[in-house]
Scaffold this motif. Structure first.
Motif, short mmCIF file in Angstrom:
data_model
loop_
_atom_site.label_atom_id
_atom_site.label_comp_id
_atom_site.label_asym_id
_atom_site.label_seq_id
_atom_site.Cartn_x
_atom_site.Cartn_y
_atom_site.Cartn_z
N PHE A 1 -2.30 10.30 3.26
CA PHE A 1 -3.16 9.19 3.68
C PHE A 1 -3.00 8.94 5.17
O PHE A 1 -1.90 8.67 5.65
CB PHE A 1 -2.80 7.90 2.93
N LYS A 2 -4.11 9.03 5.92
CA LYS A 2 -4.03 8.69 7.33
C LYS A 2 -3.76 7.19 7.48
O LYS A 2 -3.03 6.75 8.37
CB LYS A 2 -5.34 9.06 8.04
N TYR A 3 -4.41 6.38 6.62
CA TYR A 3 -4.20 4.93 6.60
C TYR A 3 -3.81 4.52 5.19
O TYR A 3 -4.45 4.94 4.22
CB TYR A 3 -5.47 4.18 7.01
N PRO A 4 -2.78 3.69 5.02
CA PRO A 4 -2.41 3.22 3.67
C PRO A 4 -3.60 2.53 3.00
O PRO A 4 -4.23 1.66 3.62
CB PRO A 4 -1.27 2.24 3.96
N PRO A 5 -3.95 2.88 1.78
CA PRO A 5 -5.15 2.35 1.12
C PRO A 5 -4.88 0.96 0.52
O PRO A 5 -4.77 0.80 -0.71
CB PRO A 5 -5.43 3.39 0.04
N SER B 1 -4.71 -0.44 -3.50
CA SER B 1 -3.46 -1.01 -4.00
C SER B 1 -3.66 -2.44 -4.46
O SER B 1 -3.09 -2.87 -5.47
CB SER B 1 -2.39 -0.96 -2.91
N ALA C 1 0.83 -1.20 0.00
CA ALA C 1 0.00 0.00 0.00
C ALA C 1 0.86 1.25 0.00
O ALA C 1 1.91 1.31 0.66
CB ALA C 1 -0.92 0.00 1.21
N ASN C 2 0.42 2.25 -0.74
CA ASN C 2 1.13 3.52 -0.80
C ASN C 2 1.04 4.25 0.54
O ASN C 2 -0.04 4.39 1.12
CB ASN C 2 0.50 4.39 -1.91
N ARG C 3 2.18 4.70 1.02
CA ARG C 3 2.23 5.38 2.33
C ARG C 3 2.41 6.90 2.18
O ARG C 3 3.05 7.54 3.00
CB ARG C 3 3.35 4.78 3.19
N TYR C 4 1.83 7.44 1.14
CA TYR C 4 1.87 8.87 0.90
C TYR C 4 1.36 9.62 2.14
O TYR C 4 0.37 9.23 2.77
CB TYR C 4 1.01 9.19 -0.32
#
Length: 372
Positions: free
Chosen positions: A63-67, A71, A57-60
């Motif tokens: 984002f509060k939570y990785p989506p 992904s 999952a992307n940790r941009y």
């Protein structure tokens, strides 16, 4: 066929079944692509016709939570395009079914989605109002839906407003792995010659009723020399330890923690205890039966579809530890009855729950979906 399989890869019945099914299908010549966040623990070493595709999952920062669900859908679509998959077989409704439906929308209608329900995705997550609609969406938008027991089919239809027919396909065991083994030397390591072993394997959640396991054992060991072997870890461990100390049973309980390979441990046992409050199927009871070990447990959920009461094991109402203990004592003290239960269990596994039989059922289902 070229098949993508997504499951929870860590310990748990759904991941075990999904992985073992993939291995069987690969042996039968199909190309199997596991798409998940980690290597399934039952996958093991290299297998011909099997590929693994990781999901991260992307940790941009925004984002509060990785989506993970997005992904996963993107990775499913990517693998489907690259390897020209025929279908995605996802185990567990959320987020896997929803992600698969989204992947299909990205790739095209030629990619089919088969969803298998395993239990807690309905009995636990289905109770959550915030998830109910998305679970229904994933089920209704799948091309085919299966469940691992008639009990789970009925529960799904009662709890959720689904308009999709749900086909029951049972879980299974690989008879090359689960069979009665000669473990005489191993028994010498754990117990005296006249002692019996009662076994419980689970994730130690409240629904497994671990305190009932200890209470049953307490009654049994007063009548039959015995030890209790506990395999697994989880939130109920503290209660188990406290109750064992209170009943002065600590020295008679063998704590083995999590174990990936349990076939030999099951063969070591004389009885399996499964007093669960809820159980969509009861895979461990099937694995025990394949090793010639009868089950004493509850009649909850799908367990009666696996264990025939009075023929391959004994079942009682949830919480009736007295009845379960009496059944266990009866089996352990009656050698002829025990042998009969053990033999009938082996025959039942071969007749209804053999891995090759179930793999063929899935192959037929896949073909139906692809032809529709």
């Amino acid at each position: 066929m070229r098949i993508g399989i997504t499951c929870y890869p860590s310990h748990g019945g759904s991941g075990v079944v999904a992985t073992e099914l993939g291995k069987l299908l690969a042996e039968r010549g199909h190309h199997i692509h596991f798409i998940t966040y980690d290597m399934p623990f039952r996958l093991g070493n290299f297998h011909q016709n099997i590929w693994y595709h990781g999901v991260e999952a992307n940790r941009y920062a925004v984002f509060k939570y990785p989506p993970y669900d997005l992904s996963l859908a993107s990775r499913m679509a990517q693998v489907a395009k690259t390897y020209q998959l025929d279908l995605l077989h996802v185990h567990y409704a959320v987020p896997h079914a929803v992600a698969a439906v989204l992947a299909k929308q990205m790739v095209g209608d030629h990619l089919k989605v088969v969803t298998t329900l395993h239990g807690t995705d309905i009995s636990v997550l289905g109770e959550d109002e915030s998830l109910r609609d998305i679970i229904c969406f994933g089920i209704n938008q799948s091309d085919m839906v299966t469940a691992v027991s008639d009990s789970l089919v009925q529960l799904t239809e009662e709890k959720l407003a689904v308009n999709k027919e749900i086909k029951r396909i049972y879980n299974f065991v690989d008879r090359r792995v689960f069979y009665p083994r000669n473990v005489s030397r191993l028994r010498e390591k754990y117990l005296q010659a006249d002692e019996k072993i009662l076994l419980h394997i689970s994730n130690f959640r409240p629904v497994k009723r671990l305190e009932d396991v200890v209470a049953i054992f307490d009654r049994v060991q007063k009548e039959v020399p015995a030890r209790l072997m506990l395999v697994g870890e989880g939130p109920e461990m503290t209660k188990v330890v406290s109750l064992a100390e209170k009943l002065n049973l600590t020295s008679k309980i063998i704590f083995l923690g999590k174990q990936d390979e349990v076939a030999q441990l099951i063969s070591l046992a004389d009885l399996l205890l499964l007093p669960s409050e809820k159980e969509s199927f009861g895979l461990v009871a099937l694995e025990a039966m394949a090793c010639g070990v009868p089950t004493v447990g509850s009649n909850a959920g799908g367990i009666p579809e696996v264990v025939e009461h009075g023929k391959t094991g004994f079942l009682a109402d949830v919480g009736d530890v007295e009845a379960m203990a009496n059944y266990a004592i009866e089996l352990l003290q009656n050698e002829s009855l025990y042998h009969d239960f053990s033999q009938k269990g082996l025959e039942r596994v071969e007749e209804k729950f053999c891995g090759q039989k179930i793999a063929a059922e899935y192959e037929e289902l896949y073909q139906q979906v692809m032809d529709s």
